[in-house]
Enzyme design. Structure first.
Site, mmCIF file in Angstrom:
data_model
loop_
_atom_site.group_PDB
_atom_site.id
_atom_site.type_symbol
_atom_site.label_atom_id
_atom_site.label_comp_id
_atom_site.label_asym_id
_atom_site.label_seq_id
_atom_site.Cartn_x
_atom_site.Cartn_y
_atom_site.Cartn_z
ATOM 1 C CG LEU A 159 -2.016 1.089 1.112
ATOM 2 C CD1 LEU A 159 -3.237 0.562 0.363
ATOM 3 C CD2 LEU A 159 -2.430 1.578 2.495
ATOM 4 N N GLY A 160 1.202 1.743 -1.209
ATOM 5 C CA GLY A 160 1.831 3.055 -1.343
ATOM 6 C C GLY A 160 0.776 4.027 -1.840
ATOM 7 C CB ILE A 162 -0.168 3.239 -6.998
ATOM 8 C CG1 ILE A 162 0.665 4.262 -7.791
ATOM 9 C CG2 ILE A 162 -1.059 2.424 -7.934
ATOM 10 C CD1 ILE A 162 1.656 3.660 -8.770
ATOM 11 C CB ALA A 241 3.261 -3.600 -9.311
ATOM 12 N NE ARG A 242 8.621 -1.810 -13.264
ATOM 13 C CZ ARG A 242 7.926 -0.676 -13.431
ATOM 14 N NH1 ARG A 242 6.615 -0.737 -13.563
ATOM 15 N NH2 ARG A 242 8.537 0.484 -13.502
ATOM 16 C CD GLU A 271 6.396 -5.029 -19.294
ATOM 17 O OE1 GLU A 271 6.728 -3.902 -19.708
ATOM 18 O OE2 GLU A 271 5.739 -5.194 -18.253
ATOM 19 C CG HIS A 290 4.358 -1.373 -18.555
ATOM 20 N ND1 HIS A 290 5.455 -2.000 -18.023
ATOM 21 C CD2 HIS A 290 4.073 -0.353 -17.704
ATOM 22 C CE1 HIS A 290 5.818 -1.379 -16.905
ATOM 23 N NE2 HIS A 290 4.992 -0.372 -16.692
ATOM 24 C CB ILE A 291 -1.215 1.324 -21.150
ATOM 25 C CG1 ILE A 291 -2.326 0.338 -20.727
ATOM 26 C CG2 ILE A 291 -0.657 0.960 -22.514
ATOM 27 C CD1 ILE A 291 -3.582 0.418 -21.604
HETATM 28 C C1 DGY Z 1 6.480 3.478 -13.850
HETATM 29 O O1 DGY Z 1 6.513 4.714 -13.816
HETATM 30 O O2 DGY Z 1 7.248 2.773 -13.214
HETATM 31 C C2 DGY Z 1 5.469 2.880 -14.736
HETATM 32 O O3 DGY Z 1 5.496 1.507 -14.723
HETATM 33 C C3 DGY Z 1 5.678 3.396 -16.133
HETATM 34 O O4 DGY Z 1 4.451 3.517 -16.690
#
Ligand code: DGY
Length: 323
Positions: A159-160, A162, A241-242, A271, A290-291
């Site tokens: 929980l940051g 975002i 996230a990733r 990716e 990744h948008i």
């Molecule tokens: C970030 O800023 O790390 C995002 O993944 C890019 O869209």
């Protein structure tokens, strides 16, 4: 005059203009979209690090030991992203190179996408669109069935800012939000009306598991077979996230065996996702390339902030946001 390297052409003009205040800007002709997550060749970054005091980059541009070692005069690496997993931050610190990034400005864009993905998978929006376009919708017209958001529990992992923005949106949908993160955040609990639970409880009880944690050497592969097995049967998994946080084979297995009802993914361990990947053939998966932050206004602020970090560093000795 100091050299400032920018790894992409085509970022908003305001970015290059700001950088010109503190040096000679050298732009690599990347060829594709400036926001492509396909990075520039390592040899280009090594060469740039040899000559320049600042590298301005985007995700996909890998700044590892080799690049940092080449940078005799390198002082700052500024990425137009919040994530810094493409940079060897520890080694940069050892070499006295500042790593700057762009938090906060993309929070709403990523949170919007996370909720959009959740709706797309839970209400079969993307599948409905595919069926109509392929001419195969007749069999299910009017009866394609999803699940309600209202009354469900969403578990946010990490929980940051975002994660908090996602929580704020989901509570408005009537979703009960719980979270787990390494550090408990009582202020966020109070402000957002959400509760902290242990990770095992989050996995076992959440109808929607939403990933917003950072990728670090410690969190790589965090969502492994064992953690998927602990999830509530029929849960939906959303990752904005990733991709490196997830063991993709374990995710596919959880989707195939029904542990998960579906997944919506904006990020992948490789990716772009290779053509013909198993995930792409699954009806219970929604995929986006990744948008998360890819909204015009947000991307402009990210580019400008990446430049402002460099300008501030050379004018005051401190970047606005460094890690
Ligand atoms: C970030 O800023 O790390 C995002 O993944 C890019 O869209």
């Amino acid at each position: 005059m100091r050299c400032i390297f920018v790894s992409r052409e085509g970022f908003p003009e305001s970015m290059y203009k700001k950088l010109e205040e503190v040096g000679r800007v050298e732009v690599y002709r990347h060829g594709g979209s400036p926001w492509s997550t396909r990075g520039v060749p390592k040899s280009v970054l090594i060469e740039a690090a040899r000559r320049c005091e600042a590298l301005v980059i985007f995700i996909g541009d890998v700044v590892d030991r080799e690049v940092l070692d080449a940078g005799a005069a390198l002082k700052i690496v500024s990425t137009a992203s919040v994530g810094v997993d493409h940079i060897d931050v520890e080694y940069a610190r050892k070499r006295g190179v500042v790593v700057a990034h762009t938090p906060y400005v993309l929070v709403d864009a990523v949170a919007d996408l996370a909720v959009g993905l959740l709706l797309a998978i839970a209400r079969r929006i993307a599948l409905g669109d595919r069926l109509i376009r392929s001419g195969a919708a007749e069999a299910v017209w009017g009866s394609l069935m999803g699940v309600d958001l209202r009354g469900k529990r969403a578990g946010i992992v990490g929980l940051g800012s975002i994660g908090s923005a996602i929580a704020r949106r989901l509570t408005a949908f009537g979703v009960e939000v719980v979270y787990w993160s390494r550090r408990r955040k009582p202020e966020a609990e109070f402000a957002l009306g959400i509760s902290y639970v242990e990770l095992d409880e989050l996995l076992a009880t959440s109808d929607f598991v939403i990933v917003t944690m950072a990728l670090t050497p410690e969190t790589r592969g965090f969502f492994n077979r064992e953690r998927f097995q602990r999830m509530k049967r029929g849960a939906y998994f959303v990752n904005v996230a990733r991709g490196g946080l997830v063991d993709t084979d374990a995710l596919v297995e959880a989707l195939e065996t029904g542990v998960l009802a579906g997944a919506a993914l904006d990020v992948f361990d490789v990716e772009p996702l290779p053509a013909g990947h198993r995930l792409a053939s699954m009806d219970n998966v929604v995929l986006t390339p990744h948008i998360g932050s890819a909204a015009v206004e947000t991307r402009r602020r990210m580019a400008e902030l990446a430049a402002e970090n460099v300008v501030s560093f050379f004018k005051t000795g401190r970047a606005i946001y460094s890690v």
